[in-house]
Design a protein around this motif. Structure first.
Motif, mmCIF file in Angstrom:
data_model
loop_
_atom_site.group_PDB
_atom_site.id
_atom_site.type_symbol
_atom_site.label_atom_id
_atom_site.label_comp_id
_atom_site.label_asym_id
_atom_site.label_seq_id
_atom_site.Cartn_x
_atom_site.Cartn_y
_atom_site.Cartn_z
ATOM 1 N N ILE A 85 43.740 45.393 23.702
ATOM 2 C CA ILE A 85 42.810 43.466 23.666
ATOM 3 C C ILE A 85 44.192 42.228 24.183
ATOM 4 O O ILE A 85 43.819 41.987 25.119
ATOM 5 N N LEU A 86 44.580 42.446 22.988
ATOM 6 C CA LEU A 86 46.336 41.420 23.685
ATOM 7 C C LEU A 86 46.523 41.298 24.096
ATOM 8 O O LEU A 86 47.635 40.496 25.462
ATOM 9 N N ASN A 87 47.239 43.089 24.734
ATOM 10 C CA ASN A 87 48.084 42.678 26.168
ATOM 11 C C ASN A 87 47.462 42.843 27.449
ATOM 12 O O ASN A 87 48.136 42.290 28.620
ATOM 13 N N ILE A 88 45.911 43.214 27.216
ATOM 14 C CA ILE A 88 44.748 42.982 28.591
ATOM 15 C C ILE A 88 44.981 41.121 28.744
ATOM 16 O O ILE A 88 44.303 41.213 30.737
ATOM 17 N N MET A 89 44.383 40.470 28.086
ATOM 18 C CA MET A 89 43.779 39.163 28.063
ATOM 19 C C MET A 89 45.046 38.353 29.005
ATOM 20 O O MET A 89 44.145 38.068 29.629
ATOM 21 N N ALA B 128 36.960 39.482 47.675
ATOM 22 C CA ALA B 128 36.288 41.418 47.511
ATOM 23 C C ALA B 128 34.648 41.633 48.180
ATOM 24 O O ALA B 128 34.822 42.392 48.521
ATOM 25 N N GLN B 129 33.895 40.800 47.495
ATOM 26 C CA GLN B 129 32.436 41.534 47.387
ATOM 27 C C GLN B 129 31.429 41.048 49.016
ATOM 28 O O GLN B 129 31.586 40.634 49.469
ATOM 29 N N ASP B 130 32.416 39.477 49.075
ATOM 30 C CA ASP B 130 32.151 38.789 49.988
ATOM 31 C C ASP B 130 32.960 39.658 51.322
ATOM 32 O O ASP B 130 31.980 39.859 52.732
ATOM 33 N N LEU B 131 33.618 40.630 51.413
ATOM 34 C CA LEU B 131 33.844 40.869 52.616
ATOM 35 C C LEU B 131 33.497 43.231 52.128
ATOM 36 O O LEU B 131 33.802 43.663 52.820
ATOM 37 N N GLY B 132 32.604 42.655 51.261
ATOM 38 C CA GLY B 132 32.158 43.752 51.347
ATOM 39 C C GLY B 132 31.633 45.032 50.405
ATOM 40 O O GLY B 132 31.066 45.682 50.531
ATOM 41 N N CYS B 133 32.262 44.354 49.228
ATOM 42 C CA CYS B 133 32.276 45.328 48.276
ATOM 43 C C CYS B 133 31.205 44.789 47.266
ATOM 44 O O CYS B 133 30.474 44.031 46.817
ATOM 45 N N SER B 134 30.647 46.839 47.028
ATOM 46 C CA SER B 134 29.789 46.134 45.714
ATOM 47 C C SER B 134 30.990 45.599 44.627
ATOM 48 O O SER B 134 31.848 45.715 44.380
ATOM 49 N N PRO B 135 30.173 45.271 43.829
ATOM 50 C CA PRO B 135 30.751 44.459 42.342
ATOM 51 C C PRO B 135 31.337 45.595 41.567
ATOM 52 O O PRO B 135 32.615 45.154 41.250
ATOM 53 N N ALA B 136 30.908 46.985 42.019
ATOM 54 C CA ALA B 136 31.716 48.342 40.600
ATOM 55 C C ALA B 136 32.594 48.432 41.790
ATOM 56 O O ALA B 136 34.227 48.802 41.814
ATOM 57 N N GLN B 137 32.663 47.937 43.245
ATOM 58 C CA GLN B 137 33.850 48.698 43.830
ATOM 59 C C GLN B 137 34.843 47.269 44.322
ATOM 60 O O GLN B 137 36.126 48.009 43.921
ATOM 61 N N ALA B 138 34.281 46.083 43.885
ATOM 62 C CA ALA B 138 35.288 45.370 43.471
ATOM 63 C C ALA B 138 36.098 45.587 42.349
ATOM 64 O O ALA B 138 37.906 45.110 42.304
ATOM 65 N N PHE B 139 35.464 45.572 41.603
ATOM 66 C CA PHE B 139 36.112 46.123 39.927
ATOM 67 C C PHE B 139 37.300 46.430 40.251
ATOM 68 O O PHE B 139 38.528 46.414 39.447
ATOM 69 N N LEU C 237 40.535 45.953 38.798
ATOM 70 C CA LEU C 237 41.393 47.324 38.063
ATOM 71 C C LEU C 237 42.859 47.133 37.994
ATOM 72 O O LEU C 237 44.017 47.161 36.953
ATOM 73 N N PRO C 238 43.236 47.173 38.960
ATOM 74 C CA PRO C 238 45.311 47.152 39.309
ATOM 75 C C PRO C 238 45.602 45.734 38.800
ATOM 76 O O PRO C 238 46.957 47.196 38.828
ATOM 77 N N GLU C 239 45.188 44.279 38.611
ATOM 78 C CA GLU C 239 45.390 43.821 38.447
ATOM 79 C C GLU C 239 45.905 43.505 37.159
ATOM 80 O O GLU C 239 47.320 43.271 36.681
ATOM 81 N N ILE C 240 45.102 44.494 36.563
ATOM 82 C CA ILE C 240 44.980 44.686 35.000
ATOM 83 C C ILE C 240 45.742 45.537 34.914
ATOM 84 O O ILE C 240 45.339 45.857 33.106
ATOM 85 N N MET C 241 46.015 46.251 35.535
ATOM 86 C CA MET C 241 46.263 47.669 35.208
ATOM 87 C C MET C 241 48.095 47.601 34.629
ATOM 88 O O MET C 241 48.073 48.617 33.634
ATOM 89 N N PRO C 242 48.806 46.199 34.469
ATOM 90 C CA PRO C 242 49.719 46.660 33.385
ATOM 91 C C PRO C 242 49.815 46.468 32.123
ATOM 92 O O PRO C 242 50.227 47.813 31.080
ATOM 93 N N GLY C 243 49.107 45.870 32.223
ATOM 94 C CA GLY C 243 48.237 45.411 30.453
ATOM 95 C C GLY C 243 48.374 46.458 30.139
ATOM 96 O O GLY C 243 48.051 46.928 29.057
ATOM 97 N N ILE C 244 46.932 47.433 30.758
ATOM 98 C CA ILE C 244 46.245 48.337 30.537
ATOM 99 C C ILE C 244 47.423 49.651 29.926
ATOM 100 O O ILE C 244 47.249 50.245 28.496
ATOM 101 N N LEU C 245 48.249 49.825 30.726
ATOM 102 C CA LEU C 245 49.670 51.103 30.181
ATOM 103 C C LEU C 245 50.004 50.507 29.184
ATOM 104 O O LEU C 245 50.311 51.116 28.127
ATOM 105 N N ARG D 125 44.095 36.114 32.641
ATOM 106 C CA ARG D 125 44.642 34.739 32.350
ATOM 107 C C ARG D 125 45.129 34.775 33.836
ATOM 108 O O ARG D 125 45.374 33.758 34.159
ATOM 109 N N GLN D 126 46.313 35.552 34.336
ATOM 110 C CA GLN D 126 48.010 35.227 35.217
ATOM 111 C C GLN D 126 46.390 35.636 36.795
ATOM 112 O O GLN D 126 47.056 35.320 37.992
#
Lengths: 268, 266
Positions: free
Chosen positions: A149-153, A167-178, A183-191, A157-158
């Motif tokens: 969690i400390l790596n992802i939080m 993404a949702q305005d452009l037609g993504c469902s909330p899941a798709q948008a996530f 997910l790609p944005e927080i991926m470095p933190g997850i890894l 913020r960034q």
């Protein structure tokens, strides 16, 4: 910018000497023909050969890897989901959650181990289970999740919060948008959370010591019981192998990071 | 919807972090379902062990600070290209299992160990190095040195170089720049370094057991003995753990006075 002075170089060298001498001692005596740790009698690879026939060491190595893989993956999934939720919490619940999250990090390891042992003893008696892989993995997940969690939080913020809505305005469902945007944005933190969990699990002794059963001996626990009895140079051989693997991993990581840094530099 | 996704984690933390801590408190104050202050009162019998643990951990923390501060200064002053590599070389021994590292010191400090052989060459010794308090402090310093160095280096590396140049332009020599500018700005790193060394040092039981022999018990040994050792007594063990937690919390609060929210956690 001043150049590093001779005095600083000598000082740095002395500190390095202090840090590396014990490791070199371990490595040198892994090649000793006798079991002595103070006199070199001759050069041999025997202890390496014996190491690979030592059932106890090999099985605890396997146990360690099983626990580390299982615990770090579970902790990463649990922690990633938690971080997403915590990020959308209101101020007060968020503050409380993050404070609870800090408990296993701040608490002395031995207290974490002992407290979980008390819990497991309590339930083991009532629900009829034994200490083993289950308790060990639960304990490892527990001390790993906070770091995930400390790596992802900070990644949240960034991140620009508007891109999720865009993404949702452009037609993504909330899941798709996530999955496509957040997910790609927080991926470095997850890894980095995953990597950190994995290394903590591999190396953990104190918490494992209190929560493992006799059936799930991990490598640090085996090493500990060996150091309590007559010490075999097989441990030295094992240390040497571990040290070489660590150097290889770190050097590869360093080179990889340099390369990506250079690539990014070129793009900019 | 989004909040629900953190529910498994919240349950997990409640069951495996909060409940166990409550159980520690319960065991410290309740025996066979009855409230008692006996165990907490009994902890005072071990005051000498508490004092020894605090004292040895404090010495180790100070030595770590004295050794690693100059290293952090040297690293930040080094060529930017080499800083990462230098830091990696300093941190590399940390990746060895700490039991193995401590065990290595056992073989170095032993009566027939390498150090005593070295002394023997000069006709000195053998000295009793292993199973002493000095050996315990050495083990703490060796194992926890990077915990001091890393936070100090991280804070120091972020100090704006132009501030240092400004101080030099205004007539400060290198020593005065470090004393008047670098040191105050690096304090948050120093403070988190102190907690990161002191907390594991005060609660260790491996280092004291391996390097201190039987005669230098620390709080950690005491707790371990109540749960897995010869004197099985979880109530007393829980009471000691509770006191240890309170000591650690006091230290953390004290250290947190110096820095608000910008301390590096790792």
């Amino acid at each position: 910018m001043k150049k590093t002075s001779v005095l600083s170089k000598i000082y740095l060298l002395l500190v390095m000497l202090f840090l590396y001498v014990p490791i070199f001692v371990l490595i040198v005596f892994s090649f000793n023909t006798t079991k002595s740790h103070s006199h070199m009698s001759g050069f041999t690879f025997d202890w390496y050969v014996k190491l690979f026939h030592n059932e106890l060491i090999l099985s605890s190595l396997l146990n360690t890897i099983i626990v580390a893989v299982a615990a770090s993956i579970c902790a990463t999934i649990l922690g990633t989901a938690a971080a997403v939720g915590i990020n959308s919490m209101k101020k007060l619940p968020k503050a409380i959650t993050l404070n609870v999250n800090n408990i296993p990090i701040i608490n002395p390891e031995i207290v974490t181990g002992v407290s979980m042992m008390l819990l497991f003893v309590f339930f083991a008696a009532r629900m009829n289970f034994e200490f083993g892989f289950g308790t060990l993995i639960i304990a490892h997940i527990t001390f790993n999740v906070p770091y995930v969690i400390l790596n992802i939080m900070p990644k949240f913020r960034q991140m620009n919060p508007n891109i999720y809505e865009a993404a949702q305005d452009l037609g993504c469902s909330p899941a798709q948008a996530f999955f496509k945007v957040v997910l790609p944005e927080i991926m470095p933190g997850i890894l980095s959370g995953l990597m950190m969990s994995f290394t903590f699990s591999l190396d953990d002794f104190v918490v494992s010591y209190f929560t493992n059963g006799s059936r799930a001996q991990t490598l640090p626990i085996t090493i500990y019981s060996m150091t309590r009895r007559k010490i075999s140079p097989e441990i030295n051989a094992l240390s040497t192998i571990i040290f070489i693997i660590v150097i290889l991993v770190l050097v590869t990581k360093n080179i990889y990071e340099r390369k990506t840094a250079v690539k990014k530099g070129v793009k900019l | 919807m989004k909040k629900l996704i953190s529910a498994p984690y919240l349950v997990w933390m409640a069951v495996f972090v909060v409940v166990p801590l409550i159980m520690v408190a319960y065991f410290a104050f309740f025996a066979n379902g009855h409230f008692t202050l006996d165990y907490v009162a009994n902890v005072s019998q071990y005051a000498n062990i508490f004092i020894r643990s605090i004292w040895l951990a404090a010495i180790a923390t100070v030595i770590c600070l004295i050794i690693s501060y100059p290293v952090a200064v040297i690293l930040t002053e080094a060529d930017a290209n080499y800083q990462g590599t230098l830091l990696m070389i300093v941190m590399l021994p940390m990746w060895m299992n700490f039991l193995l590292r401590t065990y290595a010191w056992m073989t170095i400090l032993g009566n027939n160990g390498i150090l005593n052989q070295l002394f023997g060459l000069f006709g000195l010794g053998p000295f009793k190095l292993l199973n002493t308090r000095g050996a315990v402090v050495l083990g703490m310093v060796y194992n926890y040195l990077p915990f001091m160095l890393l936070p100090i280096y991280n804070v120091m590396a972020k100090i704006d170089r132009s501030v240092l140049e400004a101080a030099q332009d205004l007539g400060c020599n290198r020593g005065r720049v470090i004393a008047k500018v670098v040191f105050p700005l690096s304090l948050p790193g120093v403070m988190s370094g102190i907690t990161m060394v002191f907390v594991p040092a005060i609660s260790t039981f491996i280092i004291s057991r391996m390097l201190g022999g039987g005669g230098n018990l620390l709080i950690g040994d005491l707790i371990e003995m109540q749960f897995l050792g010869n004197s099985y007594n979880p109530n007393l063990g829980a009471a000691i753990s509770l006191v240890l937690m309170i000591i650690v919390l006091l230290i953390m609060t004290l250290m947190n006075q110096f820095d608000a929210d910008d301390r590096p956690l790792i």
